[in-house]
Design a protein around this motif. Structure first.
Motif, PDB file in Angstrom:
ATOM      1  N   ILE A  22      -3.972   1.123 -14.235  1.00  0.00           N
ATOM      2  CA  ILE A  22      -3.045   1.776 -13.331  1.00  0.00           C
ATOM      3  C   ILE A  22      -2.537   0.703 -12.376  1.00  0.00           C
ATOM      4  O   ILE A  22      -3.336  -0.018 -11.767  1.00  0.00           O
ATOM      5  CB  ILE A  22      -3.732   2.913 -12.549  1.00  0.00           C
ATOM      6  CG1 ILE A  22      -4.256   3.968 -13.523  1.00  0.00           C
ATOM      7  CG2 ILE A  22      -2.777   3.527 -11.534  1.00  0.00           C
ATOM      8  CD1 ILE A  22      -5.118   5.022 -12.885  1.00  0.00           C
ATOM      9  N   ARG A  23      -1.242   0.623 -12.255  1.00  0.00           N
ATOM     10  CA  ARG A  23      -0.635  -0.349 -11.359  1.00  0.00           C
ATOM     11  C   ARG A  23      -1.019  -0.017  -9.918  1.00  0.00           C
ATOM     12  O   ARG A  23      -0.918   1.134  -9.485  1.00  0.00           O
ATOM     13  CB  ARG A  23       0.883  -0.324 -11.524  1.00  0.00           C
ATOM     14  CG  ARG A  23       1.578  -1.365 -10.678  1.00  0.00           C
ATOM     15  CD  ARG A  23       3.088  -1.372 -10.904  1.00  0.00           C
ATOM     16  NE  ARG A  23       3.378  -1.499 -12.325  1.00  0.00           N
ATOM     17  CZ  ARG A  23       4.244  -0.735 -12.969  1.00  0.00           C
ATOM     18  NH1 ARG A  23       4.915   0.195 -12.324  1.00  0.00           N
ATOM     19  NH2 ARG A  23       4.471  -0.888 -14.257  1.00  0.00           N
ATOM     20  N   LYS A  24      -1.474  -1.013  -9.186  1.00  0.00           N
ATOM     21  CA  LYS A  24      -1.846  -0.817  -7.789  1.00  0.00           C
ATOM     22  C   LYS A  24      -0.573  -0.661  -6.967  1.00  0.00           C
ATOM     23  O   LYS A  24       0.323  -1.483  -7.060  1.00  0.00           O
ATOM     24  CB  LYS A  24      -2.669  -2.007  -7.299  1.00  0.00           C
ATOM     25  CG  LYS A  24      -3.231  -1.841  -5.916  1.00  0.00           C
ATOM     26  CD  LYS A  24      -4.135  -3.004  -5.549  1.00  0.00           C
ATOM     27  CE  LYS A  24      -4.740  -2.803  -4.188  1.00  0.00           C
ATOM     28  NZ  LYS A  24      -5.640  -3.886  -3.831  1.00  0.00           N
ATOM     29  N   ASN A  25      -0.513   0.407  -6.206  1.00  0.00           N
ATOM     30  CA  ASN A  25       0.654   0.698  -5.395  1.00  0.00           C
ATOM     31  C   ASN A  25       0.159   1.203  -4.044  1.00  0.00           C
ATOM     32  O   ASN A  25      -0.435   2.275  -3.967  1.00  0.00           O
ATOM     33  CB  ASN A  25       1.518   1.750  -6.098  1.00  0.00           C
ATOM     34  CG  ASN A  25       2.831   1.990  -5.387  1.00  0.00           C
ATOM     35  OD1 ASN A  25       3.213   1.245  -4.507  1.00  0.00           O
ATOM     36  ND2 ASN A  25       3.509   3.059  -5.765  1.00  0.00           N
ATOM     37  N   ALA A  26       0.405   0.432  -2.993  1.00  0.00           N
ATOM     38  CA  ALA A  26      -0.052   0.826  -1.658  1.00  0.00           C
ATOM     39  C   ALA A  26       0.605   2.135  -1.242  1.00  0.00           C
ATOM     40  O   ALA A  26       1.825   2.276  -1.303  1.00  0.00           O
ATOM     41  CB  ALA A  26       0.262  -0.260  -0.645  1.00  0.00           C
ATOM     42  N   VAL A  27      -0.219   3.092  -0.837  1.00  0.00           N
ATOM     43  CA  VAL A  27       0.289   4.393  -0.433  1.00  0.00           C
ATOM     44  C   VAL A  27       0.562   4.422   1.067  1.00  0.00           C
ATOM     45  O   VAL A  27       1.501   5.039   1.526  1.00  0.00           O
ATOM     46  CB  VAL A  27      -0.710   5.504  -0.827  1.00  0.00           C
ATOM     47  CG1 VAL A  27      -0.258   6.849  -0.335  1.00  0.00           C
ATOM     48  CG2 VAL A  27      -0.902   5.521  -2.333  1.00  0.00           C
ATOM     49  N   PHE A  28      -0.247   3.723   1.826  1.00  0.00           N
ATOM     50  CA  PHE A  28      -0.053   3.658   3.260  1.00  0.00           C
ATOM     51  C   PHE A  28      -0.570   2.313   3.760  1.00  0.00           C
ATOM     52  O   PHE A  28      -1.230   1.581   3.028  1.00  0.00           O
ATOM     53  CB  PHE A  28      -0.730   4.819   3.991  1.00  0.00           C
ATOM     54  CG  PHE A  28      -2.183   4.994   3.628  1.00  0.00           C
ATOM     55  CD1 PHE A  28      -2.547   5.870   2.612  1.00  0.00           C
ATOM     56  CD2 PHE A  28      -3.173   4.293   4.290  1.00  0.00           C
ATOM     57  CE1 PHE A  28      -3.882   6.025   2.270  1.00  0.00           C
ATOM     58  CE2 PHE A  28      -4.511   4.452   3.957  1.00  0.00           C
ATOM     59  CZ  PHE A  28      -4.856   5.321   2.944  1.00  0.00           C
ATOM     60  N   THR A  29      -0.262   2.007   5.017  1.00  0.00           N
ATOM     61  CA  THR A  29      -0.630   0.718   5.597  1.00  0.00           C
ATOM     62  C   THR A  29      -1.491   0.940   6.838  1.00  0.00           C
ATOM     63  O   THR A  29      -1.654   2.072   7.307  1.00  0.00           O
ATOM     64  CB  THR A  29       0.620  -0.085   5.999  1.00  0.00           C
ATOM     65  OG1 THR A  29       1.219   0.557   7.135  1.00  0.00           O
ATOM     66  CG2 THR A  29       1.628  -0.165   4.861  1.00  0.00           C
TER      67      THR A  29
END
Length: 163
Positions: A22-29
């Motif tokens: 699964i491609r890592k995709n930042a949801v929040f910072t």
């Protein structure tokens, strides 16, 4: 992303390797501030986020009260409110949206041992908020509502799902 009638090789890749990627995709910072109000589940979310240095509100520790004159759930020992249920969460949101206000004389007098004696005044909407007098209870409720408002207004989340 849309459904398609054509086959792709994703399942074949998984079948042959046994690995799903699964491609890592930042949801929040860390700049996001999360409003975490609710039961123990909300507390677990708060603990997980704060352990990653992500801010969570409301800051229950900012609720002002004298422990000799009021009991405010599990404060000050634990920054958590344990009185929430679906009704109280909805009521608190309605209050923050200006749809409901609690009347000044909206309290119950109950018999319960407390540091100040056997009689308490209870917030009927928050079962674990007790005070020595109606006046003290009103002050505690106002402090709680102020902190909820500050938290609600400061919460922000920058994640927007792509279309």
């Amino acid at each position: 992303m849309a459904a398609a009638d054509k086959l792709n090789n994703k399942y074949g890749d998984f079948s042959s390797s046994g690995v799903i990627t699964i491609r890592k995709n930042a949801v929040f910072t860390r700049n996001d501030i999360f409003f975490t109000m609710g039961s123990c589940f909300a507390e677990e979310i708060r603990l997980a986020l704060t352990s990653k240095q992500v801010a969570c509100v409301p800051s229950y520790r900012n609720i002002s009260f004298d422990p000799a004159q009021a009991i405010v759930d599990e404060l000050p020992g634990r920054e958590h409110m344990n009185f929430y249920n679906t009704f109280t969460v909805r009521l608190q949101i309605e209050q923050m949206l200006g749809l409901w206000d609690q009347a000044n004389d909206d309290w119950w007098q109950i018999k319960k041992p407390a540091p100040w004696g056997p009689i308490c005044f209870q917030d009927p909407y928050r079962r674990l908020i007790l005070a020595k007098s109606p006046e003290v209870l009103k002050e505690v409720i106002e402090s709680m509502n102020r902190e909820m408002r500050v938290g609600f207004d400061s919460a922000r989340h920058s994640y927007l799902p792509s279309e």
